[in-house]
Design an enzyme around this catalytic site. Structure first.
Site, PDB file in Angstrom:
ATOM      1  N   GLU A 289       0.825  -1.218   0.000  1.00  0.00           N
ATOM      2  CA  GLU A 289       0.000   0.000   0.000  1.00  0.00           C
ATOM      3  C   GLU A 289       0.860   1.270   0.000  1.00  0.00           C
ATOM      4  OE1 GLU A 289      -2.854  -0.455  -0.774  1.00  0.00           O
ATOM      5  OE2 GLU A 289      -3.398  -2.438  -0.053  1.00  0.00           O
ATOM      6  N   GLY A 290       2.018   1.178  -0.618  1.00  0.00           N
ATOM      7  CA  GLY A 290       2.956   2.298  -0.668  1.00  0.00           C
ATOM      8  C   GLY A 290       4.015   2.121   0.405  1.00  0.00           C
TER       9      GLY A 290
END
Length: 421
Positions: free
Chosen positions: A268-269
């Site tokens: 998610e980053g």
């Protein structure tokens, strides 16, 4: 790099699109636990602009629904492979291949990335929860092991005189690891819940409250995701260390906690991307309105409680952390624009300084609440204050180190030429 995306979408003429391309790192991309799987797929409609400006978002189901909504014809997509991972083995991480699969556009053409980030930002908060939760599970396992494992004697005399040795929880270095985890996780849980409250307040009938809450959600999301997963993973690593050699085996659960938690710093980053998002986007958004609002809220709490003698150490600690974070923010404003590498080099330490300041605020509020009830006889409140003192004295001082490092800028970090690595 989504700007290089090659998955394409061709209009079918009936409002649907034929999606052709490949997706990787798809958690739960294929399984038999549901009647249908609906994939979110980013693709470029033929003729769309290059780069991220030409990306659209589609839903592509495994089975095309019949008129009554039940799964019907199999869509032309399949799992092309599974990743062999170091952890989260209960989750099938798939390579998905789409060969003219039927998909439906979500929102407007070329707005896919903006829409996707609605999901991504919520997912980042969920990953922060994952870091806290896995750190908590590891801490509980380590604390139980430390109470039961007998080895050596306390430096101040036997604490288990009728036994052959003392439990290792008497040893200061074991206590250091347990208290690091406990103070970080309890503070992190409060920060997580405080941020979740801002999500609710975005629906307040008061416009100013809605704006402030929305500002906070944007500002705090990268901090929640990155700082809490860093601290959660450290709790897992320390739990393995508390177990000693036993922690390196599969006879105890902490090795799995450590493996499973490690992904939270990546997906998610990555946490480095979260730090860049914080210094590159979130600080400057709306002229810095969000961070200035946070500074003002902290200042108001300090002013309100500066006469509270019992709370003074935490109030002073919070004021000091906020001053360091403010100094770092102004340093970024002065030095980040002239040399963007300065902002990039400072981003990791800035995010951790922000996390420490946020947890300092949480601990000040928690200790204030616990002090008001400590006379009720429940040991919970006294233990909360003791844990808060540990955070204040043994964790919060890390803030000064982060400030000192970020102010050195990018020069030494970027000094070596690429071929030297």
């Amino acid at each position: 790099d989504l700007g290089l995306l090659r998955t394409k979408a061709v209009p079918n003429g009936d409002g649907t699109y034929a999606i052709t391309g490949q997706k990787i790192w798809i958690s739960g991309g294929e399984h038999d636990m549901a009647e249908n799987i609906v994939h979110l797929v980013l693709a470029r409609i033929e003729g769309a602009p290059a780069g991220v400006k030409g990306i659209s978002l589609f839903i592509v189901p495994k089975f095309i629904p019949d008129a009554d909504g039940s799964p019907g014809e199999r869509n032309s997509l399949q799992c092309a492979g599974l990743e062999e991972k170091m952890g989260i083995h209960g989750n099938a991480t798939c390579v998905m291949a789409y060969d003219g699969a039927k998909g439906w556009l979500v929102g407007q053409e070329n707005q896919g990335l903006r829409i996707m980030f609605v999901m991504m930002n919520e997912a980042r908060l969920g990953v922060g929860v994952q870091g806290v939760a896995q750190g908590e599970a590891a801490y509980q396992a380590a604390a139980q092991f430390a109470r039961e494992r007998l080895q050596g004697r306390s430096l101040t005399g036997p604490k288990n005189p009728d036994g052959p040795a003392d439990p290792i929880v008497v040893h200061p270095d074991v206590r250091r690891m347990l208290m690091d985890s406990r103070a970080s996780i309890e503070g992190g849980r409060a920060f997580m819940l405080w941020t979740a409250l801002q999500a609710d307040l975005q629906h307040s009938p008061d416009e100013a409250q809605r704006q402030k809450a929305a500002d906070y959600m944007g500002l705090m999301t990268p901090v929640v995701k990155a700082y809490l997963t860093d601290r959660g993973f450290k709790a897992c690593v320390d739990a393995v260390q508390v177990h000693g050699g036993s922690g390196f085996t599969e006879h105890f659960p902490v090795s799995q906690y450590m493996r499973d938690c490690r992904i939270a710093l990546i997906y998610e980053g990555t946490n480095g991307v979260q730090a860049l998002d914080l210094v590159g986007r979130k600080l400057a958004a709306n002229g810095g309105r969000a961070v200035m609002s946070f500074f003002a809220e902290v200042d108001a709490f300090v002013a309100e409680n500066e006469g509270n003698a019992e709370l003074k150490p935490w109030v002073d600690g919070l004021a000091g952390a906020k001053a360091q974070l403010q100094e770092a923010t102004f340093w970024l404003m002065q030095n980040g624009l002239s040399n963007p590498d300065n902002a990039g080099a400072a981003s990791h330490d800035y995010l951790h300084l922000f996390g420490l300041t946020a947890l300092s605020y949480m601990w000040a509020m928690m200790v204030k609440a616990a002090q008001a009830r400590v006379g009720e006889g429940d040991p919970f409140h006294a233990r909360k204050i003791a844990t808060g003192r540990y955070f204040l004295e043994r964790i919060l001082p890390e803030a000064a180190g982060h400030l000192a490092k970020l102010k050195t800028g990018a020069e030494s970090l970027m000094a070596l030429e690429g071929d030297a690595f």
